[in-house]
Design an enzyme around this catalytic site. Structure first.
Site, mmCIF file in Angstrom:
data_model
loop_
_atom_site.group_PDB
_atom_site.id
_atom_site.type_symbol
_atom_site.label_atom_id
_atom_site.label_comp_id
_atom_site.label_asym_id
_atom_site.label_seq_id
_atom_site.Cartn_x
_atom_site.Cartn_y
_atom_site.Cartn_z
ATOM 1 N N HIS A 28 -43.234 -14.933 -50.006
ATOM 2 C CA HIS A 28 -44.131 -13.892 -49.481
ATOM 3 C C HIS A 28 -43.306 -12.598 -49.394
ATOM 4 O O HIS A 28 -42.755 -12.151 -50.393
ATOM 5 C CB HIS A 28 -44.672 -14.381 -48.130
ATOM 6 C CG HIS A 28 -45.829 -13.629 -47.553
ATOM 7 N ND1 HIS A 28 -46.503 -12.635 -48.213
ATOM 8 C CD2 HIS A 28 -46.441 -13.722 -46.331
ATOM 9 C CE1 HIS A 28 -47.476 -12.162 -47.446
ATOM 10 N NE2 HIS A 28 -47.458 -12.796 -46.291
ATOM 11 N N HIS A 47 -48.557 -13.817 -58.846
ATOM 12 C CA HIS A 47 -49.374 -13.595 -57.646
ATOM 13 C C HIS A 47 -50.455 -14.655 -57.546
ATOM 14 O O HIS A 47 -50.971 -15.115 -58.558
ATOM 15 C CB HIS A 47 -50.018 -12.205 -57.687
ATOM 16 C CG HIS A 47 -50.439 -11.734 -56.352
ATOM 17 N ND1 HIS A 47 -51.681 -11.997 -55.833
ATOM 18 C CD2 HIS A 47 -49.759 -11.063 -55.399
ATOM 19 C CE1 HIS A 47 -51.749 -11.486 -54.633
ATOM 20 N NE2 HIS A 47 -50.598 -10.921 -54.328
ATOM 21 N N ASP A 64 -43.473 -6.315 -54.950
ATOM 22 C CA ASP A 64 -42.107 -6.406 -54.423
ATOM 23 C C ASP A 64 -41.027 -6.059 -55.441
ATOM 24 O O ASP A 64 -39.907 -5.744 -55.059
ATOM 25 C CB ASP A 64 -41.847 -7.830 -53.893
ATOM 26 C CG ASP A 64 -42.685 -8.114 -52.666
ATOM 27 O OD1 ASP A 64 -42.772 -7.211 -51.805
ATOM 28 O OD2 ASP A 64 -43.267 -9.212 -52.575
HETATM 29 N N1 COA Z 1 -41.173 -17.123 -61.904
HETATM 30 C C1 COA Z 1 -41.253 -18.147 -62.776
HETATM 31 N N2 COA Z 1 -42.349 -18.927 -62.892
HETATM 32 C C2 COA Z 1 -43.391 -18.647 -62.092
HETATM 33 C C3 COA Z 1 -43.380 -17.588 -61.181
HETATM 34 C C4 COA Z 1 -42.214 -16.811 -61.102
HETATM 35 N N3 COA Z 1 -42.127 -15.783 -60.261
HETATM 36 N N4 COA Z 1 -44.552 -17.524 -60.532
HETATM 37 C C5 COA Z 1 -45.295 -18.526 -61.022
HETATM 38 N N5 COA Z 1 -44.586 -19.201 -61.963
HETATM 39 C C6 COA Z 1 -45.026 -20.366 -62.721
HETATM 40 C C7 COA Z 1 -44.780 -21.616 -61.884
HETATM 41 O O1 COA Z 1 -43.510 -22.145 -62.109
HETATM 42 C C8 COA Z 1 -45.893 -22.514 -62.341
HETATM 43 O O2 COA Z 1 -45.545 -23.058 -63.586
HETATM 44 P P1 COA Z 1 -45.955 -24.570 -63.960
HETATM 45 O O3 COA Z 1 -47.457 -24.582 -63.929
HETATM 46 O O4 COA Z 1 -45.347 -24.760 -65.300
HETATM 47 O O5 COA Z 1 -45.355 -25.438 -62.891
HETATM 48 C C9 COA Z 1 -47.056 -21.549 -62.576
HETATM 49 O O6 COA Z 1 -46.440 -20.287 -62.884
HETATM 50 C C10 COA Z 1 -47.950 -21.401 -61.359
HETATM 51 O O7 COA Z 1 -47.129 -21.034 -60.248
HETATM 52 P P2 COA Z 1 -47.388 -21.403 -58.733
HETATM 53 O O8 COA Z 1 -46.150 -21.138 -57.948
HETATM 54 O O9 COA Z 1 -47.980 -22.782 -58.628
HETATM 55 O O10 COA Z 1 -48.532 -20.358 -58.386
HETATM 56 P P3 COA Z 1 -48.968 -19.929 -56.952
HETATM 57 O O11 COA Z 1 -50.289 -19.278 -57.071
HETATM 58 O O12 COA Z 1 -48.839 -21.051 -55.992
HETATM 59 O O13 COA Z 1 -47.816 -18.896 -56.595
HETATM 60 C C11 COA Z 1 -46.519 -17.123 -56.037
HETATM 61 C C12 COA Z 1 -47.928 -17.564 -56.399
HETATM 62 C C13 COA Z 1 -46.558 -15.631 -55.683
HETATM 63 C C14 COA Z 1 -46.006 -17.894 -54.815
HETATM 64 C C15 COA Z 1 -45.572 -17.343 -57.230
HETATM 65 O O14 COA Z 1 -45.996 -16.571 -58.335
HETATM 66 C C16 COA Z 1 -44.135 -17.059 -56.890
HETATM 67 O O15 COA Z 1 -43.441 -17.920 -56.333
HETATM 68 N N6 COA Z 1 -43.627 -15.827 -57.186
HETATM 69 C C17 COA Z 1 -42.296 -15.456 -56.814
HETATM 70 C C18 COA Z 1 -42.231 -15.026 -55.369
HETATM 71 C C19 COA Z 1 -42.876 -13.683 -55.143
HETATM 72 O O16 COA Z 1 -42.647 -12.729 -55.892
HETATM 73 N N7 COA Z 1 -43.653 -13.595 -54.063
HETATM 74 C C20 COA Z 1 -44.320 -12.374 -53.674
HETATM 75 C C21 COA Z 1 -45.780 -12.457 -53.937
HETATM 76 S S1 COA Z 1 -46.574 -10.907 -53.660
#
Ligand code: COA
Length: 372
Positions: free
Chosen positions: A221, A260, A311
């Site tokens: 987050h 996201h 971010d």
């Molecule tokens: N880097 C690499 N791979 C990523 C990624 C990232 N930042 N964000 C998503 N993915 C990939 C995941 O590994 C997953 O791949 P898979 O299906 O092969 O396992 C797929 O994309 C879906 O990701 P997931 O984490 O399940 O999606 P989510 O909707 O739960 O997650 C976030 C959303 C924001 C938590 C996620 O994109 C993330 O962890 N981002 C990095 C942290 C971040 O920047 N947070 C601030 C958000 S405003």
């Protein structure tokens, strides 16, 4: 236990109603109380956005003047809180300092039992969060007890003045103000939802905000802006960044500042942050950080179809203004306090305890082992 794909992380589930914000809605994008984020960035100050979120409509120029004067008067901290901040160890993460600071302020200045002063408390928190953060920071880093009264009219100017001990340039003040507008509100994100869950039990606003700070702290987050900085500063050139990030992707590492839960093709806040990062990199004559960031952004889109979120470029923006990395997520708090408080007020207008159900996937009923 596997996460249920349909309900995992409540993705796509509508968990309530709000008048405060739309996120990624077709034809609307990111809006606060019906105003487009780009309109706000171009034409409003952070204080006007705070007023809009907390009172539902934009202030007139007289109301704005009075509101800014009021926020300016509320910047000082109780002596007991200053003592607590002095006692919090130097190596504490400042998000933990803010969590303790808000909670302790709730001891010194508790909210009225019938919540009649909720907007006063929201304004007080908005006004004094930079003071809590930077009193602690300057006390432990520079060994001084700073004067929390500055002449700065804006929260952004006050923040940078307390941090650097002098009035900021107009470019830096305006840049920080813009990032505060961009971070102010974002519908039912994890920290806001946490705050609403706490509020729905009829708890007080300090508890809701303390919980929200705890949720924002994590790197999935708000903590992502600090993690993004740690990533980009590892690399000396765009080429080494491309090689490094390719390797991380091969190892299935998450690249912080990308992706996201709600947006699918872009985060509307990114283009604003990216533009500011470029302007500041030119001011600083930086040849590395912006180029590295842009190379990672291109690579992530080409390789994974993932876009930079709010971010990612916020990290270099803050760095170029001389802000230490560990203060990045706390700045998010100084902004999101507006959205969180607005959600507390909205939740209370039509409250219902938030208590979802869980799908049981544990063992079937068993007999407790006999002692004989
Ligand atoms: N880097 C690499 N791979 C990523 C990624 C990232 N930042 N964000 C998503 N993915 C990939 C995941 O590994 C997953 O791949 P898979 O299906 O092969 O396992 C797929 O994309 C879906 O990701 P997931 O984490 O399940 O999606 P989510 O909707 O739960 O997650 C976030 C959303 C924001 C938590 C996620 O994109 C993330 O962890 N981002 C990095 C942290 C971040 O920047 N947070 C601030 C958000 S405003």
């Amino acid at each position: 236990m596997k996460t249920n794909k349909k309900t995992g992380g409540l993705a796509g589930i509508t968990a309530g109603e709000t008048e405060l914000c739309t996120v990624g809605k077709e034809g609307a994008g990111l809006t606060y109380c019906g105003y487009d984020i780009y309109d706000l960035v171009d034409n409003a100050s952070f204080e006007e956005v705070a007023y809009l979120l907390l009172r539902g409509s934009p202030p007139s120029s007289d109301e704005l003047m009075r509101y800014k004067e009021k926020l300016k008067r509320m910047r000082d901290l109780p002596g007991e809180l200053k003592k607590v901040l002095e006692m919090i160890p130097e190596n504490t993460h400042p998000m933990d300092v803010l969590r303790t600071g808000v909670s302790f302020l709730g001891n010194c200045e508790p909210e009225d039992k019938n919540f009649s002063d909720q907007k006063e408390v929201a304004d007080r928190l908005l006004s004094c969060l930079p003071s809590i953060l930077l009193y602690w920071h300057r006390y432990h880093k520079n060994g001084i007890k700073i004067d929390l009264a500055t002449d700065e009219d804006s929260i952004s100017g006050h923040f940078l003045h307390l941090l650097h001990g002098r009035s900021p340039s107009e470019l830096h003040r305006k840049t920080l103000d813009t990032t505060l507008i961009l971070y102010a509100e974002h519908e039912f994100n994890a920290s806001t939802f946490t705050g609403r869950v706490i509020t729905a039990t009829l708890s007080d606003i300090h508890s809701a905000i303390t919980g929200a700070i705890g949720a924002l702290r994590g790197s999935l987050h708000g903590g992502a802006n600090e993690a993004a900085m740690e990533l980009i500063e590892q690399f000396d050139s765009p080429e080494s960044a491309i090689d490094g990030v390719k390797l991380m992707l091969k190892n299935k590492d998450k690249i912080m500042g990308f992706g996201h839960r709600v947006y699918t093709t872009s985060d509307p806040r990114n283009s604003v942050n990216k533009k500011m990062s470029k302007i500041l990199s030119e001011e600083k004559n930086d040849k590395k950080l912006f180029a590295v960031s842009e190379a990672i952004e291109d690579l992530m889109w080409k390789e994974k179809g993932l876009f930079a979120n709010a971010d990612f470029f916020a990290a270099s923006v803050y760095h170029f203004m001389g802000i230490p990395t560990y203060l990045f997520t706390p700045i998010f708090v100084c902004s999101r306090i507006t959205g969180w408080s607005a959600h507390v007020i909205e939740q209370r207008k039509n409250n219902k305890l938030i208590r979802p159900a869980a799908e049981y996937v544990g063992p079937s009923l068993m007999k407790w082992p006999s002692k004989n």
